[in-house]
Enzyme design. Structure first.
Site, mmCIF file in Angstrom:
data_model
loop_
_atom_site.group_PDB
_atom_site.id
_atom_site.type_symbol
_atom_site.label_atom_id
_atom_site.label_comp_id
_atom_site.label_asym_id
_atom_site.label_seq_id
_atom_site.Cartn_x
_atom_site.Cartn_y
_atom_site.Cartn_z
ATOM 1 N N GLU A 75 36.519 81.713 -33.921
ATOM 2 C CA GLU A 75 36.378 82.778 -33.032
ATOM 3 C C GLU A 75 35.918 82.420 -31.425
ATOM 4 O O GLU A 75 36.509 83.062 -30.650
ATOM 5 C CB GLU A 75 35.328 83.971 -33.376
ATOM 6 C CG GLU A 75 35.850 84.338 -34.851
ATOM 7 C CD GLU A 75 34.667 85.243 -35.406
ATOM 8 O OE1 GLU A 75 35.176 86.437 -35.880
ATOM 9 O OE2 GLU A 75 33.494 84.662 -35.365
ATOM 10 N N THR B 193 25.357 87.695 -38.581
ATOM 11 C CA THR B 193 24.038 88.482 -38.157
ATOM 12 C C THR B 193 23.089 89.286 -39.299
ATOM 13 O O THR B 193 22.241 89.799 -39.043
ATOM 14 C CB THR B 193 24.468 89.518 -36.763
ATOM 15 O OG1 THR B 193 25.424 90.357 -37.287
ATOM 16 C CG2 THR B 193 24.635 88.521 -35.574
ATOM 17 N N ALA C 6 32.949 84.972 -39.202
ATOM 18 C CA ALA C 6 31.847 84.596 -38.179
ATOM 19 C C ALA C 6 31.976 83.088 -37.899
ATOM 20 O O ALA C 6 31.180 82.315 -37.495
ATOM 21 C CB ALA C 6 30.428 84.690 -38.931
#
Length: 333
Positions: free
Chosen positions: A288, A18, A87
């Site tokens: 994830e 992000t 991420a």
């Protein structure tokens, strides 16, 4: 008395940092005269299979076996300014950077061979351990030697940045994620209403990995991520004493899930469809997202506890045996 519960929970997980500027990666690729390939890139291998996937990318670009590719540990003396391997974007970013570097070398070799054979550049193909130029098939190592003798550079860097992402977190607008990974898990659990002890009886997972780079690795990541998520929501309790000291600071007190905590029946399948986004070979990240599929276990426990009485049980996470027993008491009023 035993009570069972079952729950079906989905996940939709955005893939990208992000913090936009972290969505970049670099790679350094060398091809040697014997046909071996050496790679260094910005990703860290921590058991997730990143190096294997990146080696497969390089092998495919040159049309050789993955055994011809060697990757060494990340070194900022070779590839500087690396982003974190986080991420879930390690394969996405570094795979694309390696692809760019390999294609640079491959195009140089193809240009030389096309000129030597007076062939069109489009007729040069790298496949099955050979470089095909028209009707002739040249072993890859021989093609590399020809390129070396022709003074063609067999080393290249590659850089990749994720396109079309820009998000304003404060304003709540923009496109912070390049794409989404989806999955769904269905878990069945059983609880002992006298002690709060519980087990996962069965879990079935369908997860979207796009056009998977390596299905075996991805299934392993899904299984491990799910068990980790289940542990996060059922056993991994943080306890501080009155002086503010963390007491669950060692394996004897902080209960991570063990092999015996996995579901007795555990089925994982991949949703095999190319990623609409232009990722490396149209694959999807798988680090994830499966962690969140562990929510199915907590939800199933909540259903089992709710079956114990008419009142709202308010099961708290982590749903340890003590938390489940307390929730059973609240359900019974």
């Amino acid at each position: 008395m035993l009570k069972r519960g079952i729950a079906l929970t989905p996940v939709k997980f955005g893939i990208s940092f992000t913090l936009t500027h972290l969505n970049q990666a670099g790679a350094l690729v060398h091809v040697y005269q014997d046909g071996s390939i050496h790679i260094n890139h910005g990703g860290t291998e921590m058991g997730q299979g990143l190096f294997q996937k990146v080696a497969q990318v390089a092998a495919d670009r040159f049309g050789v076996a993955p055994e011809m590719v060697r990757i060494t540990a990340t070194d900022t003396a070779k590839v500087p300014n690396t982003s974190a391997t986080a991420a879930s974007s390690g394969s996405d970013l570094n795979g694309m950077a390696v692809k760019a570097a390999c294609d640079t070398i491959r195009d140089r070799m193809a240009a030389l061979l096309a000129e030597e054979h007076q062939a069109d550049l489009a007729e040069v193909r790298f496949a099955a351990g050979h470089v095909h130029v028209g009707a002739e098939a040249i072993p890859f190592a021989e093609a590399v030697q020809r390129a070396y003798l022709g003074r063609v550079s067999l080393s290249a860097t590659g850089v990749y940045k994720t396109p079309d992402i820009e998000g304003d977190r404060i304003a709540g607008r923009g496109r912070p994620f390049f794409y989404f990974a989806q999955g769904v898990a269905c878990s069945e659990v059983v609880i002992d209403t006298l002690t709060g002890e519980n087990r996962i009886l069965r879990t079935d997972i369908l997860h979207d990995c796009g056009a998977s780079l390596n299905p075996a690795l991805d299934i392993g990541q899904i299984e491990g991520g799910f068990v980790q998520g289940a542990g996060w929501l059922t056993t991994e309790e943080l306890v501080w004493d009155g002086a503010g000291r963390l007491r669950t600071h060692a394996p004897s007190t902080y209960k991570i899930p063990a092999c015996s905590d996995r579901p007795d029946v555990f089925n994982v399948a991949l949703w095999d469809a190319p990623n609409p986004a232009d990722t490396i070979y149209r694959s999807k990240a798988v680090g994830e997202p499966p962690l969140m599929l562990g929510v199915a276990v907590f939800s199933a426990l909540a259903e089992a506890v709710a079956a114990c009485g008419p009142d709202y049980p308010d099961l708290q996470a982590p749903a340890t045996a003590e938390a489940v027993l307390a929730a059973i008491g609240r359900a019974r009023g």
